[in-house]
Write a protein that holds these residues in place. Sequence first.
Motif, PDB file in Angstrom:
ATOM      1  N   GLU A   1       6.362   6.256 -16.569  1.00 15.26           N
ATOM      2  CA  GLU A   1       6.395   6.258 -18.032  1.00 15.26           C
ATOM      3  C   GLU A   1       7.753   6.678 -18.557  1.00 15.26           C
ATOM      4  O   GLU A   1       7.928   6.827 -19.771  1.00 15.26           O
ATOM      5  CB  GLU A   1       5.304   7.190 -18.589  1.00 15.26           C
ATOM      6  CG  GLU A   1       3.900   6.590 -18.537  1.00 15.26           C
ATOM      7  CD  GLU A   1       3.367   6.489 -17.107  1.00 15.26           C
ATOM      8  OE1 GLU A   1       3.509   7.472 -16.358  1.00 15.26           O
ATOM      9  OE2 GLU A   1       2.835   5.429 -16.747  1.00 15.26           O
TER      10      GLU A   1
ATOM     11  N   THR B   1       6.805   0.356  -1.235  1.00 11.23           N
ATOM     12  CA  THR B   1       5.729  -0.634  -1.343  1.00 11.23           C
ATOM     13  C   THR B   1       5.746  -1.628  -0.186  1.00 11.23           C
ATOM     14  O   THR B   1       4.705  -2.167   0.174  1.00 11.23           O
ATOM     15  CB  THR B   1       5.828  -1.418  -2.666  1.00 11.23           C
ATOM     16  OG1 THR B   1       7.098  -2.058  -2.732  1.00 11.23           O
ATOM     17  CG2 THR B   1       5.634  -0.506  -3.864  1.00 11.23           C
TER      18      THR B   1
ATOM     19  N   LYS C   1      -5.059   9.418  -1.809  1.00 12.50           N
ATOM     20  CA  LYS C   1      -5.889   9.314  -3.006  1.00 12.50           C
ATOM     21  C   LYS C   1      -7.179  10.103  -2.831  1.00 12.50           C
ATOM     22  O   LYS C   1      -7.573  10.883  -3.712  1.00 12.50           O
ATOM     23  CB  LYS C   1      -6.191   7.840  -3.303  1.00 12.50           C
ATOM     24  CG  LYS C   1      -7.064   7.639  -4.516  1.00 12.50           C
ATOM     25  CD  LYS C   1      -7.369   6.174  -4.742  1.00 12.50           C
ATOM     26  CE  LYS C   1      -8.336   6.037  -5.908  1.00 12.50           C
ATOM     27  NZ  LYS C   1      -8.875   4.712  -6.039  1.00 12.50           N
TER      28      LYS C   1
ATOM     29  N   ARG D   1       4.568  -0.298 -10.108  1.00 10.85           N
ATOM     30  CA  ARG D   1       3.465  -0.185 -11.068  1.00 10.85           C
ATOM     31  C   ARG D   1       2.284  -1.063 -10.641  1.00 10.85           C
ATOM     32  O   ARG D   1       1.132  -0.620 -10.676  1.00 10.85           O
ATOM     33  CB  ARG D   1       3.934  -0.580 -12.467  1.00 10.85           C
ATOM     34  CG  ARG D   1       2.882  -0.369 -13.550  1.00 10.85           C
ATOM     35  CD  ARG D   1       3.402  -0.763 -14.931  1.00 10.85           C
ATOM     36  NE  ARG D   1       4.606  -0.046 -15.309  1.00 10.85           N
ATOM     37  CZ  ARG D   1       4.620   1.196 -15.811  1.00 10.85           C
ATOM     38  NH1 ARG D   1       3.480   1.831 -15.973  1.00 10.85           N
ATOM     39  NH2 ARG D   1       5.756   1.762 -16.140  1.00 10.85           N
ATOM     40  N   ALA D   2       2.546  -2.284 -10.200  1.00 13.81           N
ATOM     41  CA  ALA D   2       1.474  -3.186  -9.761  1.00 13.81           C
ATOM     42  C   ALA D   2       0.729  -2.590  -8.560  1.00 13.81           C
ATOM     43  O   ALA D   2      -0.506  -2.623  -8.512  1.00 13.81           O
ATOM     44  CB  ALA D   2       2.051  -4.554  -9.412  1.00 13.81           C
TER      45      ALA D   2
ATOM     46  N   VAL E   1       0.504   0.643  -7.728  1.00 17.44           N
ATOM     47  CA  VAL E   1      -0.210   1.838  -8.184  1.00 17.44           C
ATOM     48  C   VAL E   1      -1.499   1.449  -8.911  1.00 17.44           C
ATOM     49  O   VAL E   1      -2.559   2.034  -8.681  1.00 17.44           O
ATOM     50  CB  VAL E   1       0.710   2.707  -9.079  1.00 17.44           C
ATOM     51  CG1 VAL E   1      -0.064   3.781  -9.820  1.00 17.44           C
ATOM     52  CG2 VAL E   1       1.833   3.316  -8.241  1.00 17.44           C
ATOM     53  N   GLU E   2      -1.424   0.446  -9.758  1.00 17.16           N
ATOM     54  CA  GLU E   2      -2.615  -0.009 -10.481  1.00 17.16           C
ATOM     55  C   GLU E   2      -3.637  -0.628  -9.531  1.00 17.16           C
ATOM     56  O   GLU E   2      -4.837  -0.375  -9.646  1.00 17.16           O
ATOM     57  CB  GLU E   2      -2.216  -0.987 -11.584  1.00 17.16           C
ATOM     58  CG  GLU E   2      -1.498  -0.301 -12.732  1.00 17.16           C
ATOM     59  CD  GLU E   2      -0.925  -1.258 -13.767  1.00 17.16           C
ATOM     60  OE1 GLU E   2      -1.114  -2.504 -13.645  1.00 17.16           O
ATOM     61  OE2 GLU E   2      -0.263  -0.769 -14.709  1.00 17.16           O
ATOM     62  N   GLU E   3      -3.160  -1.423  -8.588  1.00 19.00           N
ATOM     63  CA  GLU E   3      -4.042  -2.057  -7.606  1.00 19.00           C
ATOM     64  C   GLU E   3      -4.795  -1.007  -6.787  1.00 19.00           C
ATOM     65  O   GLU E   3      -5.980  -1.161  -6.491  1.00 19.00           O
ATOM     66  CB  GLU E   3      -3.204  -2.947  -6.682  1.00 19.00           C
ATOM     67  CG  GLU E   3      -3.943  -3.488  -5.481  1.00 19.00           C
ATOM     68  CD  GLU E   3      -2.980  -4.174  -4.519  1.00 19.00           C
ATOM     69  OE1 GLU E   3      -3.006  -3.824  -3.327  1.00 19.00           O
ATOM     70  OE2 GLU E   3      -2.194  -5.042  -4.966  1.00 19.00           O
ATOM     71  N   GLN E   4      -4.119   0.074  -6.429  1.00 17.52           N
ATOM     72  CA  GLN E   4      -4.712   1.135  -5.608  1.00 17.52           C
ATOM     73  C   GLN E   4      -5.497   2.167  -6.429  1.00 17.52           C
ATOM     74  O   GLN E   4      -6.208   2.982  -5.863  1.00 17.52           O
ATOM     75  CB  GLN E   4      -3.625   1.861  -4.811  1.00 17.52           C
ATOM     76  CG  GLN E   4      -2.893   0.988  -3.816  1.00 17.52           C
ATOM     77  CD  GLN E   4      -3.789   0.554  -2.679  1.00 17.52           C
ATOM     78  OE1 GLN E   4      -4.521   1.357  -2.116  1.00 17.52           O
ATOM     79  NE2 GLN E   4      -3.753  -0.725  -2.337  1.00 17.52           N
ATOM     80  N   GLY E   5      -5.332   2.157  -7.744  1.00 15.63           N
ATOM     81  CA  GLY E   5      -6.009   3.137  -8.592  1.00 15.63           C
ATOM     82  C   GLY E   5      -5.481   4.550  -8.385  1.00 15.63           C
ATOM     83  O   GLY E   5      -6.225   5.523  -8.464  1.00 15.63           O
TER      84      GLY E   5
ATOM     85  N   GLU F   1      -3.780   8.004  -9.147  1.00 15.23           N
ATOM     86  CA  GLU F   1      -3.666   8.849 -10.334  1.00 15.23           C
ATOM     87  C   GLU F   1      -2.731  10.032 -10.143  1.00 15.23           C
ATOM     88  O   GLU F   1      -2.529  10.805 -11.067  1.00 15.23           O
ATOM     89  CB  GLU F   1      -5.053   9.320 -10.763  1.00 15.23           C
ATOM     90  CG  GLU F   1      -5.925   8.160 -11.191  1.00 15.23           C
ATOM     91  CD  GLU F   1      -7.260   8.604 -11.744  1.00 15.23           C
ATOM     92  OE1 GLU F   1      -7.429   9.799 -12.033  1.00 15.23           O
ATOM     93  OE2 GLU F   1      -8.134   7.735 -11.891  1.00 15.23           O
TER      94      GLU F   1
END
Length: 189
Positions: free
Chosen positions: A65, A86, A99, A125-126, A128-132, A134
Motif C-alpha cells: 500500500e 514469487t 499462512k 500483489r497477484a 499475495v491475493e491468490e494465496q490469501g 494477510e
Amino acid sequence: MTNSSGSKTNFLPFVLVGAGLLILIGIGVYLQANKNSDQNTQDAFLLPPIEVDQPAPELTLFDLEGNEISLSDFEGQVVLVNNWATWCPPCRQEMPEFKAYFEKYADQGFQIVAVEAGQPEAEVRAFVEEQGIEFVILLDPHNKSLDTFQNSTLPNSWVIDKRGHLRLAWLGAINLPTLEKYVTPLLEE
C-alpha cells in the motif's frame, strides 16, 4: 542321532520352538523399526535453525500500500522475517505453512514480515491475493534485505524475539512442524 542312553532324540520340537521364537523376535524388531522410522521420518522434515543472539538489524521498506514499514515497528512481538521471491519454488511452497502458522499465533504476538526480493509490485500483489496472505508483505526492489541479512540464498528466514534480538535463522524452506518446534517456545518467553 542318539543320546547317551542310546535312544533316538527327536529335534523337531526344538526346531519348531526355535523357529517360533525367531519369528516373534523378527516381528518385534520390525514393529520397533517402524515405530522409530515414523519418528525419524517426522524429524527428517524438521529443519533445525542456526541459533544466533544479536540485535536485529535496522531495515525499512515499503508494503504493497506504499506504507513505510521498519522491523522496529514490531517491537514486543516475535517476528519471522522471510526473504522470498514469487519465482522461487521453495518460497512458494512454504507460504501456505507461514499462512497457517500466522493465523494460529497472530493473537499471541506473532508477526511475519515477508520481504519479496525484487519482483514487480503487480506480480507480488497477484501472488499475495491468490494465496490469501494477510501478514506483512514488503517490496524490496534493490535487495536491501538480502544485503542487510548478508544472505542472498532464497528463501531465508530470521526470527526476532520480543526483545528485538535475532534468535533463529534458516537457509531454505521451512514447514509448519519446524515453526511449531522452534518458534512457538519464543512466543512463551
